[in-house]
Design a protein around this motif. Structure first.
Motif, mmCIF file in Angstrom:
data_model
loop_
_atom_site.group_PDB
_atom_site.id
_atom_site.type_symbol
_atom_site.label_atom_id
_atom_site.label_comp_id
_atom_site.label_asym_id
_atom_site.label_seq_id
_atom_site.Cartn_x
_atom_site.Cartn_y
_atom_site.Cartn_z
ATOM 1 N N ALA A 1 0.842 -1.209 0.000
ATOM 2 C CA ALA A 1 0.000 0.000 0.000
ATOM 3 C C ALA A 1 0.873 1.254 0.000
ATOM 4 O O ALA A 1 0.633 2.179 -0.788
ATOM 5 C CB ALA A 1 -0.926 -0.006 1.210
ATOM 6 N N PHE A 2 1.871 1.274 0.848
ATOM 7 C CA PHE A 2 2.716 2.473 0.912
ATOM 8 C C PHE A 2 3.571 2.624 -0.336
ATOM 9 O O PHE A 2 3.818 3.748 -0.779
ATOM 10 C CB PHE A 2 3.577 2.457 2.178
ATOM 11 C CG PHE A 2 2.839 2.921 3.393
ATOM 12 C CD1 PHE A 2 2.506 4.259 3.557
ATOM 13 C CD2 PHE A 2 2.443 2.026 4.363
ATOM 14 C CE1 PHE A 2 1.811 4.695 4.672
ATOM 15 C CE2 PHE A 2 1.753 2.447 5.489
ATOM 16 C CZ PHE A 2 1.429 3.784 5.638
ATOM 17 N N LEU A 3 4.015 1.515 -0.921
ATOM 18 C CA LEU A 3 4.770 1.628 -2.174
ATOM 19 C C LEU A 3 3.858 2.137 -3.290
ATOM 20 O O LEU A 3 4.292 2.921 -4.136
ATOM 21 C CB LEU A 3 5.407 0.292 -2.550
ATOM 22 C CG LEU A 3 6.468 0.355 -3.629
ATOM 23 C CD1 LEU A 3 7.575 1.341 -3.281
ATOM 24 C CD2 LEU A 3 7.056 -1.024 -3.876
ATOM 25 N N GLY A 4 2.595 1.735 -3.272
ATOM 26 C CA GLY A 4 1.631 2.283 -4.223
ATOM 27 C C GLY A 4 1.444 3.784 -4.036
ATOM 28 O O GLY A 4 1.382 4.540 -5.007
ATOM 29 N N LEU A 5 1.368 4.223 -2.773
ATOM 30 C CA LEU A 5 1.258 5.659 -2.500
ATOM 31 C C LEU A 5 2.504 6.407 -2.968
ATOM 32 O O LEU A 5 2.406 7.520 -3.494
ATOM 33 C CB LEU A 5 1.029 5.894 -1.010
ATOM 34 C CG LEU A 5 -0.361 5.577 -0.480
ATOM 35 C CD1 LEU A 5 -0.378 5.637 1.041
ATOM 36 C CD2 LEU A 5 -1.396 6.515 -1.067
ATOM 37 N N ILE A 6 3.665 5.792 -2.781
ATOM 38 C CA ILE A 6 4.915 6.434 -3.215
ATOM 39 C C ILE A 6 4.941 6.584 -4.733
ATOM 40 O O ILE A 6 5.220 7.671 -5.259
ATOM 41 C CB ILE A 6 6.135 5.643 -2.708
ATOM 42 C CG1 ILE A 6 6.235 5.753 -1.182
ATOM 43 C CG2 ILE A 6 7.419 6.121 -3.370
ATOM 44 C CD1 ILE A 6 7.217 4.780 -0.558
ATOM 45 N N VAL A 7 4.635 5.507 -5.434
ATOM 46 C CA VAL A 7 4.654 5.552 -6.909
ATOM 47 C C VAL A 7 3.628 6.562 -7.423
ATOM 48 O O VAL A 7 3.926 7.382 -8.297
ATOM 49 C CB VAL A 7 4.398 4.150 -7.505
ATOM 50 C CG1 VAL A 7 4.148 4.213 -8.995
ATOM 51 C CG2 VAL A 7 5.551 3.217 -7.197
ATOM 52 N N GLY A 8 2.427 6.533 -6.868
ATOM 53 C CA GLY A 8 1.394 7.469 -7.295
ATOM 54 C C GLY A 8 1.745 8.912 -6.971
ATOM 55 O O GLY A 8 1.525 9.808 -7.783
ATOM 56 N N SER A 9 2.326 9.151 -5.795
ATOM 57 C CA SER A 9 2.674 10.511 -5.396
ATOM 58 C C SER A 9 3.817 11.077 -6.230
ATOM 59 O O SER A 9 3.799 12.255 -6.584
ATOM 60 C CB SER A 9 3.056 10.547 -3.916
ATOM 61 O OG SER A 9 1.955 10.204 -3.131
ATOM 62 N N VAL A 10 4.804 10.254 -6.521
ATOM 63 C CA VAL A 10 5.911 10.717 -7.364
ATOM 64 C C VAL A 10 5.395 11.064 -8.755
ATOM 65 O O VAL A 10 5.757 12.105 -9.327
ATOM 66 C CB VAL A 10 7.040 9.666 -7.415
ATOM 67 C CG1 VAL A 10 8.041 9.979 -8.508
ATOM 68 C CG2 VAL A 10 7.728 9.554 -6.065
ATOM 69 N N THR A 11 4.536 10.222 -9.295
ATOM 70 C CA THR A 11 3.955 10.497 -10.608
ATOM 71 C C THR A 11 3.086 11.749 -10.561
ATOM 72 O O THR A 11 3.121 12.581 -11.476
ATOM 73 C CB THR A 11 3.126 9.295 -11.085
ATOM 74 O OG1 THR A 11 3.934 8.124 -11.051
ATOM 75 C CG2 THR A 11 2.603 9.512 -12.488
ATOM 76 N N SER A 12 2.332 11.896 -9.492
ATOM 77 C CA SER A 12 1.487 13.076 -9.325
ATOM 78 C C SER A 12 2.317 14.350 -9.267
ATOM 79 O O SER A 12 1.971 15.355 -9.894
ATOM 80 C CB SER A 12 0.655 12.930 -8.047
ATOM 81 O OG SER A 12 -0.155 14.047 -7.833
#
Length: 127
Positions: free
Chosen positions: A36-47
């Motif tokens: 979950a946190f790696l998903g948040l990291i990937v999404g936030s960096v892309t965002s």
């Protein structure tokens, strides 16, 4: 009331995003919810990349309008492609990255912009 420079606003957004990313990295490293946190990291960096790209394109658009030139795009396709790539990576590696949290992470820039707006509005009304 003084108008702020766009670069100042982007730097402030960058600072808030890095704080959020630090929390996500700590969550990824110290909890059992690593996907979950790696998903948040990937999404936030892309965002944040999309936020930065839009900032650059809007500044270029403003300069082009002032000089009387033409500009045909604000980079919508490239920002959609970046978001699509983040989702594709999470679908390719679901054992490491949770796709739902990537999608939530893609909304991080909007959350940062909203929080910044609320803080700055509160500061201006207290002045």
């Amino acid at each position: 009331m003084q108008q702020e420079d766009n670069g100042t606003i982007l730097k402030r957004h960058m600072k808030y995003t890095f704080y959020l990313l630090a929390v996500f990295v700590l969550g990824w490293g110290f909890t059992t919810y690593d996907t979950a946190f790696l998903g948040l990291i990937v999404g936030s960096v892309t965002s944040f990349y999309n936020h930065w790209l839009l900032y650059r394109k809007v500044n270029k658009f403003g300069e082009t309008v002032v000089t009387g030139g033409k500009m045909y795009s604000l980079g919508t396709v490239s920002r959609m492609a970046a978001a699509g790539l983040a989702v594709f990576i999470s679908l390719r590696y679901p054992e490491y990255i949770n796709v739902y949290f990537v999608i939530v992470g893609l909304m991080t820039s909007y959350l940062v912009i909203f929080i910044d707006f609320m803080i700055q509005s509160k500061k201006q009304t207290n002045v």
